[in-house]
Motif scaffolding. Structure first.
Motif, short mmCIF file in Angstrom:
data_model
loop_
_atom_site.label_atom_id
_atom_site.label_comp_id
_atom_site.label_asym_id
_atom_site.label_seq_id
_atom_site.Cartn_x
_atom_site.Cartn_y
_atom_site.Cartn_z
N TYR A 168 0.81 -1.21 0.00
CA TYR A 168 0.00 0.00 0.00
C TYR A 168 0.85 1.26 0.00
O TYR A 168 0.39 2.33 -0.38
N HIS A 169 2.09 1.17 0.40
CA HIS A 169 2.97 2.33 0.44
C HIS A 169 3.75 2.50 -0.87
O HIS A 169 4.65 3.35 -0.97
N PHE A 204 10.06 -2.01 5.35
CA PHE A 204 8.72 -2.32 5.87
C PHE A 204 8.80 -3.42 6.92
O PHE A 204 8.26 -3.29 8.02
N ILE A 205 9.50 -4.51 6.58
CA ILE A 205 9.61 -5.63 7.52
C ILE A 205 10.40 -5.23 8.76
O ILE A 205 10.00 -5.53 9.90
N VAL A 206 11.50 -4.53 8.59
CA VAL A 206 12.29 -4.07 9.74
C VAL A 206 11.46 -3.15 10.62
O VAL A 206 11.47 -3.26 11.85
N GLY A 207 10.69 -2.26 10.01
CA GLY A 207 9.82 -1.37 10.77
C GLY A 207 8.78 -2.13 11.57
O GLY A 207 8.48 -1.80 12.71
N LYS A 218 6.05 3.97 5.41
CA LYS A 218 4.86 4.83 5.41
C LYS A 218 3.69 4.02 5.93
O LYS A 218 3.36 2.97 5.40
N ARG A 219 3.08 4.51 6.97
CA ARG A 219 1.96 3.81 7.59
C ARG A 219 0.67 4.05 6.80
O ARG A 219 0.54 5.03 6.11
N TRP A 220 -0.24 3.12 6.94
CA TRP A 220 -1.50 3.19 6.22
C TRP A 220 -2.28 4.43 6.63
O TRP A 220 -2.43 4.74 7.81
N GLU A 221 -2.74 5.13 5.64
CA GLU A 221 -3.65 6.26 5.85
C GLU A 221 -4.76 6.15 4.83
O GLU A 221 -4.50 5.84 3.66
N LYS A 222 -5.96 6.38 5.27
CA LYS A 222 -7.10 6.34 4.36
C LYS A 222 -6.92 7.45 3.32
O LYS A 222 -6.71 8.61 3.67
#
Length: 185
Positions: free
Chosen positions: A151-152, A163-166, A180-184
């Motif tokens: 999604y990012h 992403f995996i490390v985060g 980048k975290r999910w945002e609508k």
């Protein structure tokens, strides 16, 4: 201290990138690298040598040195992350087979109720793999498969590994901005 163990599954870059992230955050680390992982590192990380990877950690322990201090429940560490985690290692942990320092430290983490995070990197999974991961999960271990989100809109391998490390840092309750975290929308 967070102990990082790299085993012989494909995806050793995840372990290296986690070490780098923890170093940037000034978090003390210990490192274990299995013999099969040393072989995989040669194939997958041509730009790294073993000494360079070891230098990313504050402490290095040999994976086959069963009398090492890290194998004792009295050794102080907060968390163990096995990244990537081979199915052989998953099986050994699930069945209490502490035949090397990696599986012994995992055994200590579970019995002492310390954080244990396994990042398996295998596909497809057979029933035995799933059952072994379930056994570890029931004992408090966290199973965090190397399954990146998209999604990012990742543009590079680094975006995928970040992403995996985060996500690993998230489950260890370490603030980070690795992805980048999910945002609508």
């Amino acid at each position: 201290m967070i102990v990082i163990a790299i085993t012989g599954a494909s995806g050793v870059i995840y372990g290296v990138e986690l070490l780098k992230a923890l170093k940037e955050l000034n978090i003390e680390t210990g490192l274990l690298i299995s013999d099969p992982a040393k072989i995989v590192i040669k194939y997958e990380l041509e730009d790294y040598d073993l000494d360079e990877i070891k230098s990313l950690a504050d402490h290095f322990f040999e994976a086959n040195e069963i009398d090492s201090s890290i194998n004792s429940g009295s050794f102080k560490f907060d968390s163990l992350v096995i990244i990537p985690c081979s199915m052989k290692t998953v099986s050994a942990i699930a069945n209490g087979y502490a035949s090397n320092s990696i599986t012994r430290v995992a055994d200590v983490a579970l019995k002492e109720r310390r954080d244990l995070v396994l990042v398996p990197r295998e596909t497809p999974l057979r029933s035995a793999h799933l059952e072994n991961m379930l056994r570890i999960s029931k004992e408090g271990g966290i199973i965090l498969p190397a399954m990146p989100a998209f999604y990012h809109n990742p543009e590079s391998i680094n975006d995928i590994t970040d992403f995996i490390v985060g996500k690993v840092l998230d489950v260890l309750k370490i603030d980070n901005e690795m992805f980048k975290r999910w945002e609508k929308p």
